[in-house]
Design a protein around this motif. Structure first.
Motif, mmCIF file in Angstrom:
data_model
loop_
_atom_site.group_PDB
_atom_site.id
_atom_site.type_symbol
_atom_site.label_atom_id
_atom_site.label_comp_id
_atom_site.label_asym_id
_atom_site.label_seq_id
_atom_site.Cartn_x
_atom_site.Cartn_y
_atom_site.Cartn_z
ATOM 1 N N TRP A 124 -15.413 41.400 20.267
ATOM 2 C CA TRP A 124 -15.631 40.000 20.034
ATOM 3 C C TRP A 124 -14.938 39.080 21.020
ATOM 4 C CZ3 TRP A 124 -17.600 37.964 15.542
ATOM 5 C CH2 TRP A 124 -17.822 38.719 14.474
ATOM 6 N N SER A 125 -15.472 37.909 21.127
ATOM 7 C CA SER A 125 -15.029 37.322 22.453
ATOM 8 C C SER A 125 -13.481 36.810 22.663
ATOM 9 C CB SER A 125 -15.779 35.902 22.276
ATOM 10 O OG SER A 125 -15.431 34.999 21.191
ATOM 11 N N ASN A 126 -12.802 37.490 21.874
ATOM 12 C CA ASN A 126 -11.099 37.471 21.960
ATOM 13 C C ASN A 126 -10.817 38.803 22.338
ATOM 14 O OD1 ASN A 126 -11.359 38.869 19.329
ATOM 15 N ND2 ASN A 126 -9.636 37.850 18.436
ATOM 16 N N GLY A 127 -11.812 39.778 22.443
ATOM 17 C CA GLY A 127 -11.341 41.099 22.850
ATOM 18 C C GLY A 127 -11.262 42.046 21.759
ATOM 19 N N ASP A 128 -11.426 41.734 20.468
ATOM 20 C CA ASP A 128 -11.148 42.691 19.289
ATOM 21 C C ASP A 128 -12.680 43.398 19.106
ATOM 22 O OD1 ASP A 128 -8.880 41.796 18.725
ATOM 23 O OD2 ASP A 128 -9.425 40.605 16.995
ATOM 24 N N ALA A 212 -8.966 38.440 10.716
ATOM 25 C CA ALA A 212 -7.886 37.899 11.123
ATOM 26 C C ALA A 212 -7.950 36.623 11.754
ATOM 27 C CB ALA A 212 -7.179 38.851 12.106
ATOM 28 N N PHE A 213 -9.029 36.446 12.617
ATOM 29 C CA PHE A 213 -9.227 35.216 13.072
ATOM 30 C C PHE A 213 -9.831 34.088 12.110
ATOM 31 C CE2 PHE A 213 -12.031 31.922 15.097
ATOM 32 C CZ PHE A 213 -11.255 31.680 16.582
ATOM 33 N N VAL A 214 -10.890 34.570 11.198
ATOM 34 C CA VAL A 214 -11.090 33.392 10.255
ATOM 35 C C VAL A 214 -10.058 33.251 9.314
ATOM 36 C CG1 VAL A 214 -12.591 33.350 8.005
ATOM 37 C CG2 VAL A 214 -13.365 34.513 9.969
ATOM 38 N N GLU A 215 -9.232 33.911 8.993
ATOM 39 C CA GLU A 215 -8.027 33.300 7.860
ATOM 40 C C GLU A 215 -6.952 32.775 8.750
ATOM 41 O OE1 GLU A 215 -6.802 37.077 6.300
ATOM 42 O OE2 GLU A 215 -8.425 37.229 4.861
ATOM 43 N N LEU A 223 -15.640 25.095 12.819
ATOM 44 C CA LEU A 223 -15.961 23.541 12.775
ATOM 45 C C LEU A 223 -15.809 22.964 14.259
ATOM 46 C CD1 LEU A 223 -14.541 22.426 9.634
ATOM 47 C CD2 LEU A 223 -16.915 23.080 10.038
ATOM 48 N N GLU A 224 -15.570 23.782 15.312
ATOM 49 C CA GLU A 224 -15.067 23.541 16.407
ATOM 50 C C GLU A 224 -15.558 24.735 17.654
ATOM 51 O OE1 GLU A 224 -14.876 20.454 17.419
ATOM 52 O OE2 GLU A 224 -13.998 19.578 15.424
ATOM 53 N N ALA A 225 -15.603 24.450 19.016
ATOM 54 C CA ALA A 225 -16.046 25.650 19.830
ATOM 55 C C ALA A 225 -14.694 26.571 19.733
ATOM 56 C CB ALA A 225 -16.444 25.072 21.224
ATOM 57 N N ASP A 226 -13.663 25.755 19.513
ATOM 58 C CA ASP A 226 -12.400 26.929 20.025
ATOM 59 C C ASP A 226 -12.042 27.173 18.660
ATOM 60 O OD1 ASP A 226 -11.399 24.409 18.722
ATOM 61 O OD2 ASP A 226 -9.898 24.007 20.382
ATOM 62 N N THR A 227 -12.716 27.337 17.310
ATOM 63 C CA THR A 227 -12.389 27.642 16.361
ATOM 64 C C THR A 227 -13.548 28.679 15.766
ATOM 65 O OG1 THR A 227 -13.104 26.056 14.861
ATOM 66 C CG2 THR A 227 -10.949 25.861 15.566
ATOM 67 N N LEU A 228 -13.912 29.284 16.679
ATOM 68 C CA LEU A 228 -15.200 30.439 16.092
ATOM 69 C C LEU A 228 -15.141 31.635 17.455
ATOM 70 C CD1 LEU A 228 -17.831 29.969 18.016
ATOM 71 C CD2 LEU A 228 -17.988 27.918 16.771
ATOM 72 N N LEU A 229 -15.491 32.631 17.036
ATOM 73 C CA LEU A 229 -15.590 33.872 17.898
ATOM 74 C C LEU A 229 -17.199 34.204 17.980
ATOM 75 C CD1 LEU A 229 -12.839 36.380 16.774
ATOM 76 C CD2 LEU A 229 -12.901 34.758 18.652
ATOM 77 N N MET A 236 -20.296 29.754 22.556
ATOM 78 C CA MET A 236 -20.273 28.265 22.617
ATOM 79 C C MET A 236 -18.973 27.746 23.233
ATOM 80 S SD MET A 236 -20.442 25.495 19.300
ATOM 81 C CE MET A 236 -22.331 25.935 19.182
ATOM 82 N N THR A 237 -19.162 26.962 24.181
ATOM 83 C CA THR A 237 -17.956 26.726 25.052
ATOM 84 C C THR A 237 -17.721 25.196 24.842
ATOM 85 O OG1 THR A 237 -19.371 26.188 26.950
ATOM 86 C CG2 THR A 237 -18.311 28.641 26.718
ATOM 87 N N GLU A 238 -18.667 24.417 24.474
ATOM 88 C CA GLU A 238 -18.634 22.934 24.173
ATOM 89 C C GLU A 238 -19.179 22.635 22.977
ATOM 90 O OE1 GLU A 238 -18.918 18.747 26.723
ATOM 91 O OE2 GLU A 238 -19.153 20.638 27.802
ATOM 92 N N TRP A 239 -18.472 21.539 22.315
ATOM 93 C CA TRP A 239 -19.138 21.296 21.092
ATOM 94 C C TRP A 239 -18.891 19.673 20.807
ATOM 95 C CZ3 TRP A 239 -19.095 23.937 15.446
ATOM 96 C CH2 TRP A 239 -20.019 23.391 14.575
ATOM 97 N N ASN A 240 -19.689 18.786 21.004
ATOM 98 C CA ASN A 240 -19.438 17.459 20.871
ATOM 99 C C ASN A 240 -20.162 16.902 19.809
ATOM 100 O OD1 ASN A 240 -17.686 17.290 23.277
ATOM 101 N ND2 ASN A 240 -19.670 17.337 24.415
ATOM 102 N N HIS A 241 -19.609 16.691 18.681
ATOM 103 C CA HIS A 241 -20.143 16.472 17.272
ATOM 104 C C HIS A 241 -21.059 15.068 17.390
ATOM 105 C CE1 HIS A 241 -18.262 19.688 15.185
ATOM 106 N NE2 HIS A 241 -17.314 19.390 15.751
ATOM 107 N N GLY A 242 -22.414 15.412 17.076
ATOM 108 C CA GLY A 242 -23.172 14.333 16.865
ATOM 109 C C GLY A 242 -23.694 13.906 18.336
ATOM 110 N N GLU A 243 -23.396 14.511 19.471
ATOM 111 C CA GLU A 243 -23.796 14.622 20.820
ATOM 112 C C GLU A 243 -24.567 15.657 21.345
ATOM 113 O OE1 GLU A 243 -20.815 13.069 23.234
ATOM 114 O OE2 GLU A 243 -20.221 11.229 21.995
ATOM 115 N N GLY A 244 -23.952 16.704 21.207
ATOM 116 C CA GLY A 244 -24.516 18.170 21.619
ATOM 117 C C GLY A 244 -23.761 18.998 21.851
#
Length: 563
Positions: A124-128, A212-215, A223-229, A236-244
């Motif tokens: 995973w992108s957190n190393g797990d 562990a990450f989901v919970e 829902l945001e780039a920093d709340t997913l793996l 995904m490094t950037e997520w501007n909702h409604g823009e791109g």
């Protein structure tokens, strides 16, 4: 007969007026990922030139609703889940599964037990590490009624052991037929042999999740780039909702050496003219064309027609007295000139639909012939015969005139095409058609409750098998909603998926018979067209695979050359 003045009036109409069930995109999809199922755009074996910046710039017609694989239902979400995640398998060239987290698998002789051997270098992108437990957790979560997933029960019910009863709250989620024999061995038990199960595992609902990450993220997960793996080619490094949003190459991906793009930037642009302008000025690398732009760009070397295995048709509610008559339904099938519809109105390469299975979708397991070619045209435009059938129907019903309501969309484009279809239908003597234009969500609700008489509807595949289209119309099927019920048809579909599940030739040929019964004999649907899209692609964009299901595009092998 067809009114030429009407055809001239609607020459400039755009195609994307309807959402399609099963991974549908936005109501205006001319710039959306929902517009692009087709053949590969280039050779995936090439390599990027050393001087080209490996950055791809795109637009999409809609925001990503969620990046939660358990909750995703639309084309945009599945596109970017497929770009940032690996399941057991992923879609490769020509829609064929290629290894993802699974290196390989074995199937028991009875077809019920599938054992997947997982690679040990996936993280995973957190190393797990990515393990079998990530699949067990994700699949249990998808069918758990507390999750509220729509696609979990739909995709897994009747396929994975106990999935349906778990979704109904009748069986503990721990009894789902998926277990981790060890960290890198996943065992799946099916309810019955499922010939297309390997194809199913490429679908977004079957992606793994890091428990562990989901919970830890709770209701903010994905829902945001920093709340997913991620565990796939991109992160995904950037997520501007409604823009791109932006995804970048995942340097920790197990197959990172074969990923050449460094970054993909996506802007949300809903207006086709704006998208075309961005393309012409070099700010984006691909754009979908609505029909008013097709003639303008048709001679360009960058112009492409992309055929999709997505069908549109008129659903007919057989609980209505008139539509309960098979001759009335056959008359409706025959009165519509599909060729003029695709040539003049859609004007983008779409094809007349002549059955319930699209062309270039599945082939005979022995001869290799296309399903559509083998079964031929099950409907045709024949105004004279349509009038004869309609006269017979009126005699059988004891009526001289009839009135039917037609449920359609509320956009300008949808209303114009619906008006054309109304014009075609009212060629039947004594028939009056009332078009009801409503927002898409209301149309979905009214379909679910069968609060319609005629309805324009569409469907794209969830997996590469005729069953994804034909299984919809069994008695009380969740997507049937026509009132159609045939013991003979039900038994054919059941036999294909049980007794003949491991007999590919006999199973395929039974599906051929079932389609003839559905369309030719029982006239359950009035096929309209098989969708295609017109697009412009920059010539330096190479190696993109365009898929028949799931993510519309695979960017894992894509690269920029000679920009």
């Amino acid at each position: 007969m067809k009114k030429t003045n009407w055809l001239l009036l609607v020459l400039a109409l755009v195609l994307s007026m309807f959402l399609v069930a099963c991974s549908g995109g936005s109501d205006d999809t001319s710039n959306s990922t929902d517009d692009a199922d087709s053949e590969d755009t280039s050779d995936t074996e090439g390599e990027a030139s050393g001087d080209s910046e490996q950055v791809l710039n795109l637009i999409d017609g809609a925001e990503i609703p969620t990046m939660d694989a358990s909750m995703a239902t639309d084309a945009v979400a599945f596109q970017w889940l497929g770009s940032t995640m690996d399941g057991l398998y992923r879609l490769g060239e020509k829609g064929q599964p290629e290894p993802g987290i699974a290196k390989d698998h074995e199937v028991s002789e009875d077809g019920l037990t599938w054992t997947f051997n997982l690679r040990e270098d996936a993280v995973w992108s957190n190393g797990d590490p990515v393990t079998a437990n990530d699949f067990v957790y994700a699949w249990q979560r998808a069918v758990n009624p507390d999750t509220g997933s729509e696609y979990g029960p739909y995709m897994m019910g009747g396929v994975i052991k106990n999935a349906a009863s778990i979704a109904e709250g009748e069986t503990p989620v721990e009894e789902l037929g998926v277990t981790a024999a060890d960290d890198y061995t996943l065992e799946v038990t099916l309810e019955k042999p499922v010939p297309y199960f390997e194809s199913l595992t490429t679908f977004g609902t079957f992606l793994p999740l890091n428990q562990a990450f989901v919970e830890e993220q709770g209701d903010q997960y994905a829902l945001e780039a920093d709340t997913l793996l991620s565990n796939g080619p991109f992160v995904m490094t950037e997520w501007n909702h409604g823009e791109g949003w932006t995804v970048e190459k995942n340097e920790d991906y197990w197959d990172a050496e074969n990923v050449q793009l460094q970054q993909i930037n996506v802007k949300v642009v809903k207006d086709t003219a704006t998208g075309v302008n961005l393309y012409d000025t070099g700010e984006i690398d691909r754009v979908g064309l609505s029909s008013e732009f097709v003639d303008q760009y048709r001679t360009s070397e960058e112009f492409q027609i992309n055929e999709e295995p997505t069908l549109f048709y008129i659903k007919m509610n057989q609980e209505n007295e008139i539509l309960s008559n098979v001759n009335a339904r056959k008359a409706i099938q025959m009165v519509i000139d599909r060729q003029s519809m695709v040539d003049v109105i859609l004007n983008n390469g779409s094809l007349p639909a002549v059955g319930d299975i699209p062309q270039n979708f599945v082939t005979h397991p022995e001869s290799g012939e296309d399903f559509r070619e083998l079964n031929g045209d099950l409907v045709e435009y024949n105004l004279e015969e349509a009038q004869n059938l309609w006269s017979t129907a009126k005699e059988e019903l004891g009526i001289e005139e009839a009135e039917l309501n037609y449920l359609g969309g509320d956009s300008e484009v949808a209303q114009n095409l619906d008006a054309y279809i109304k014009d075609q239908l009212q060629q039947l003597e004594g028939l009056t058609v009332n078009v009801q234009s409503v927002p898409f969500q209301e149309r979905l609700d009214r379909d679910t409750n069968m609060e319609y008489e005629l309805q324009n509807s569409g469907w794209g595949p969830d997996y590469i098998d005729p069953n994804t289209f034909l299984n919809m119309w069994v008695t009380d099927g969740g997507n049937n909603k026509t009132g159609y019920s045939s013991e003979e048809y039900d038994s054919m579909i059941q036999k294909a998926n049980t007794e003949l599940a491991q007999e590919p030739v006999e199973r395929f040929e039974l599906f051929l018979e079932a389609e003839k019964m559905l369309i030719q004999d029982d006239a359950v649907l009035a096929p309209l067209y098989q969708r295609a899209t017109a697009q412009l692609w920059k010539p330096y964009l190479k190696g993109v695979i365009v898929n028949p299901m799931g993510p519309d595009y695979t960017y894992k092998h894509a690269y920029i050359e000679g920009k």
